[in-house]
Write a protein that holds these residues in place. Structure first.
Motif, PDB file in Angstrom:
ATOM      1  N   LYS A  77      39.049  25.953  30.757  1.00 19.61           N
ATOM      2  CA  LYS A  77      39.577  27.309  30.916  1.00 19.61           C
ATOM      3  C   LYS A  77      38.826  27.961  32.073  1.00 19.61           C
ATOM      4  O   LYS A  77      37.624  27.764  32.223  1.00 19.61           O
ATOM      5  CB  LYS A  77      39.380  28.112  29.636  1.00 19.61           C
ATOM      6  CG  LYS A  77      40.210  27.573  28.470  1.00 19.61           C
ATOM      7  CD  LYS A  77      40.182  28.518  27.305  1.00 19.61           C
ATOM      8  CE  LYS A  77      40.957  28.015  26.127  1.00 19.61           C
ATOM      9  NZ  LYS A  77      42.305  27.600  26.363  1.00 19.61           N
ATOM     10  N   PHE A  78      39.571  28.704  32.893  1.00 23.37           N
ATOM     11  CA  PHE A  78      38.928  29.407  33.998  1.00 23.37           C
ATOM     12  C   PHE A  78      39.615  30.737  34.223  1.00 23.37           C
ATOM     13  O   PHE A  78      40.837  30.840  34.244  1.00 23.37           O
ATOM     14  CB  PHE A  78      38.867  28.554  35.273  1.00 23.37           C
ATOM     15  CG  PHE A  78      40.184  28.103  35.836  1.00 23.37           C
ATOM     16  CD1 PHE A  78      40.707  28.695  36.983  1.00 23.37           C
ATOM     17  CD2 PHE A  78      40.895  27.063  35.250  1.00 23.37           C
ATOM     18  CE1 PHE A  78      41.905  28.275  37.529  1.00 23.37           C
ATOM     19  CE2 PHE A  78      42.103  26.630  35.787  1.00 23.37           C
ATOM     20  CZ  PHE A  78      42.609  27.240  36.924  1.00 23.37           C
ATOM     21  N   GLY A  79      38.794  31.781  34.333  1.00 22.93           N
ATOM     22  CA  GLY A  79      39.290  33.135  34.518  1.00 22.93           C
ATOM     23  C   GLY A  79      39.269  33.514  35.986  1.00 22.93           C
ATOM     24  O   GLY A  79      38.301  33.226  36.691  1.00 22.93           O
ATOM     25  N   MET A  80      40.340  34.166  36.428  1.00 22.13           N
ATOM     26  CA  MET A  80      40.465  34.540  37.828  1.00 22.13           C
ATOM     27  C   MET A  80      40.771  36.028  37.958  1.00 22.13           C
ATOM     28  O   MET A  80      41.475  36.604  37.137  1.00 22.13           O
ATOM     29  CB  MET A  80      41.594  33.734  38.497  1.00 22.13           C
ATOM     30  CG  MET A  80      41.451  32.221  38.412  1.00 22.13           C
ATOM     31  SD  MET A  80      39.963  31.558  39.166  1.00 22.13           S
ATOM     32  CE  MET A  80      40.398  31.644  40.890  1.00 22.13           C
ATOM     33  N   LYS A  81      40.228  36.625  39.019  1.00 21.72           N
ATOM     34  CA  LYS A  81      40.595  37.985  39.415  1.00 21.72           C
ATOM     35  C   LYS A  81      41.858  37.862  40.255  1.00 21.72           C
ATOM     36  O   LYS A  81      41.924  37.026  41.164  1.00 21.72           O
ATOM     37  CB  LYS A  81      39.495  38.620  40.260  1.00 21.72           C
ATOM     38  CG  LYS A  81      38.181  38.790  39.569  1.00 21.72           C
ATOM     39  CD  LYS A  81      37.172  39.364  40.552  1.00 21.72           C
ATOM     40  CE  LYS A  81      35.768  39.170  40.070  1.00 21.72           C
ATOM     41  NZ  LYS A  81      34.783  39.590  41.082  1.00 21.72           N
ATOM     42  N   MET A  82      42.840  38.712  39.976  1.00 18.60           N
ATOM     43  CA  MET A  82      44.130  38.616  40.639  1.00 18.60           C
ATOM     44  C   MET A  82      44.584  39.989  41.103  1.00 18.60           C
ATOM     45  O   MET A  82      44.095  41.011  40.617  1.00 18.60           O
ATOM     46  CB  MET A  82      45.178  38.051  39.665  1.00 18.60           C
ATOM     47  CG  MET A  82      44.831  36.733  39.006  1.00 18.60           C
ATOM     48  SD  MET A  82      44.834  35.339  40.132  1.00 18.60           S
ATOM     49  CE  MET A  82      46.562  35.252  40.557  1.00 18.60           C
ATOM     50  N   LYS A  83      45.549  39.985  42.025  1.00 18.80           N
ATOM     51  CA  LYS A  83      46.201  41.233  42.418  1.00 18.80           C
ATOM     52  C   LYS A  83      47.604  40.921  42.928  1.00 18.80           C
ATOM     53  O   LYS A  83      47.778  40.216  43.922  1.00 18.80           O
ATOM     54  CB  LYS A  83      45.422  41.978  43.494  1.00 18.80           C
ATOM     55  CG  LYS A  83      46.076  43.319  43.823  1.00 18.80           C
ATOM     56  CD  LYS A  83      45.287  44.123  44.815  1.00 18.80           C
ATOM     57  CE  LYS A  83      46.013  45.444  45.067  1.00 18.80           C
ATOM     58  NZ  LYS A  83      45.483  46.137  46.205  1.00 18.80           N
ATOM     59  N   ILE A  84      48.571  41.412  42.195  1.00 18.79           N
ATOM     60  CA  ILE A  84      49.962  41.430  42.663  1.00 18.79           C
ATOM     61  C   ILE A  84      50.409  42.862  42.413  1.00 18.79           C
ATOM     62  O   ILE A  84      50.802  43.211  41.305  1.00 18.79           O
ATOM     63  CB  ILE A  84      50.860  40.425  41.918  1.00 18.79           C
ATOM     64  CG1 ILE A  84      50.347  38.998  42.081  1.00 18.79           C
ATOM     65  CG2 ILE A  84      52.309  40.546  42.419  1.00 18.79           C
ATOM     66  CD1 ILE A  84      51.142  37.950  41.325  1.00 18.79           C
ATOM     67  N   GLY A  85      50.250  43.706  43.408  1.00 16.85           N
ATOM     68  CA  GLY A  85      50.508  45.130  43.249  1.00 16.85           C
ATOM     69  C   GLY A  85      49.329  45.834  42.596  1.00 16.85           C
ATOM     70  O   GLY A  85      48.756  46.741  43.158  1.00 16.85           O
ATOM     71  N   VAL A  86      48.964  45.396  41.409  1.00 14.43           N
ATOM     72  CA  VAL A  86      47.815  45.948  40.691  1.00 14.43           C
ATOM     73  C   VAL A  86      46.816  44.828  40.413  1.00 14.43           C
ATOM     74  O   VAL A  86      47.183  43.653  40.343  1.00 14.43           O
ATOM     75  CB  VAL A  86      48.241  46.614  39.349  1.00 14.43           C
ATOM     76  CG1 VAL A  86      49.168  47.783  39.597  1.00 14.43           C
ATOM     77  CG2 VAL A  86      48.884  45.605  38.423  1.00 14.43           C
ATOM     78  N   LYS A  87      45.564  45.209  40.248  1.00 12.00           N
ATOM     79  CA  LYS A  87      44.539  44.232  39.916  1.00 12.00           C
ATOM     80  C   LYS A  87      44.646  43.863  38.442  1.00 12.00           C
ATOM     81  O   LYS A  87      44.946  44.717  37.602  1.00 12.00           O
ATOM     82  CB  LYS A  87      43.147  44.804  40.194  1.00 12.00           C
ATOM     83  CG  LYS A  87      42.875  45.015  41.651  1.00 12.00           C
ATOM     84  CD  LYS A  87      41.485  45.581  41.863  1.00 12.00           C
ATOM     85  CE  LYS A  87      41.234  45.836  43.348  1.00 12.00           C
ATOM     86  NZ  LYS A  87      39.900  46.387  43.574  1.00 12.00           N
ATOM     87  N   TYR A  88      44.423  42.584  38.163  1.00 10.61           N
ATOM     88  CA  TYR A  88      44.405  42.119  36.778  1.00 10.61           C
ATOM     89  C   TYR A  88      43.548  40.862  36.699  1.00 10.61           C
ATOM     90  O   TYR A  88      43.082  40.347  37.713  1.00 10.61           O
ATOM     91  CB  TYR A  88      45.822  41.875  36.237  1.00 10.61           C
ATOM     92  CG  TYR A  88      46.600  40.785  36.949  1.00 10.61           C
ATOM     93  CD1 TYR A  88      46.693  39.512  36.404  1.00 10.61           C
ATOM     94  CD2 TYR A  88      47.260  41.040  38.145  1.00 10.61           C
ATOM     95  CE1 TYR A  88      47.411  38.515  37.049  1.00 10.61           C
ATOM     96  CE2 TYR A  88      47.984  40.058  38.795  1.00 10.61           C
ATOM     97  CZ  TYR A  88      48.058  38.790  38.235  1.00 10.61           C
ATOM     98  OH  TYR A  88      48.774  37.812  38.873  1.00 10.61           O
ATOM     99  N   ARG A  89      43.345  40.395  35.496  1.00 14.58           N
ATOM    100  CA  ARG A  89      42.576  39.176  35.255  1.00 14.58           C
ATOM    101  C   ARG A  89      43.442  38.225  34.451  1.00 14.58           C
ATOM    102  O   ARG A  89      44.237  38.653  33.634  1.00 14.58           O
ATOM    103  CB  ARG A  89      41.310  39.497  34.459  1.00 14.58           C
ATOM    104  CG  ARG A  89      40.394  40.434  35.192  1.00 14.58           C
ATOM    105  CD  ARG A  89      39.320  40.962  34.282  1.00 14.58           C
ATOM    106  NE  ARG A  89      38.479  41.883  35.033  1.00 14.58           N
ATOM    107  CZ  ARG A  89      37.175  41.927  34.924  1.00 14.58           C
ATOM    108  NH1 ARG A  89      36.542  41.154  34.074  1.00 14.58           N
ATOM    109  NH2 ARG A  89      36.489  42.772  35.657  1.00 14.58           N
ATOM    110  N   ILE A  90      43.263  36.947  34.700  1.00 18.27           N
ATOM    111  CA  ILE A  90      44.065  35.954  33.999  1.00 18.27           C
ATOM    112  C   ILE A  90      43.182  34.755  33.653  1.00 18.27           C
ATOM    113  O   ILE A  90      42.293  34.403  34.412  1.00 18.27           O
ATOM    114  CB  ILE A  90      45.286  35.536  34.853  1.00 18.27           C
ATOM    115  CG1 ILE A  90      46.393  34.939  33.997  1.00 18.27           C
ATOM    116  CG2 ILE A  90      44.905  34.627  35.965  1.00 18.27           C
ATOM    117  CD1 ILE A  90      47.247  35.950  33.349  1.00 18.27           C
TER     118      ILE A  90
END
Length: 170
Positions: A77-90
């Motif tokens: 499992k690996f968590g990533m910082k993301m941004k598509i319009g708004v910032k989120y984590r997945i």
């Protein structure tokens, strides 16, 4: 699935830095392919390193690693910082793994990012990346966002970035 191949110069280097779209015959499975002048092991090692995902991401949505092993493995499992319009984590989970040949992961939405590597020689590898939304229950949401078209473009760009990173091209 058959990919159209990139024309090569006589020295084995691609004549252009473009990934080729792979026609899958399924609107929920988008793929592209590129030939990289490196071993499958070298490419796989980069793909198995979550810290490198931001470097090669053609969508520019990957912003960094939250938590991850140094090297992925089946079930990791690996968590990533993301941004598509708004910032989120997945949080992603590696669901397919065949050392130096195949790596795939998915998140809660259950769509899959898959890389398939085919060694053409000791120092040349065909890499196919796919965005596979067939497993998701969120099909209507993906259609509303027109995610399949943007995913097709993003994976082609990712493959070009991967090739540039591995081959040290500008």
């Amino acid at each position: 699935m058959s990919a159209r191949r990139i024309p090569l110069n006589t020295d084995g280097r691609s004549m252009s830095l473009r990934a080729e779209i792979v026609e899958t015959g399924n609107p929920e499975l988008k793929s592209a392919s590129i030939i990289i002048n490196a071993s499958a092991k070298e490419i796989f090692d980069l793909l198995a390193n979550p810290a490198m995902h931001q470097v090669i991401d053609g969508s520019h949505s990957v912003r960094g690693v939250l938590s991850a092993p140094d090297r992925l493995y089946l079930g990791a499992k690996f968590g990533m910082k993301m941004k598509i319009g708004v910032k989120y984590r997945i949080t992603n989970t590696v669901i397919e793994w065949d050392e130096n040949r195949l790596i795939a992961w998915r998140h809660l939405g259950r769509w899959v990012w898959r890389y398939e590597l085919q060694a053409l020689s000791a120092n040349q590898t065909a890499v196919t990346e796919s965005f596979d939304s067939r497993p998701t229950p969120l099909k209507a949401w993906l259609r509303m966002r027109k995610a399949h078209g943007s995913a097709q473009i993003a994976i082609a760009k990712t493959l070009v970035r991967l090739k540039k990173e591995i081959e040290g091209l500008d």
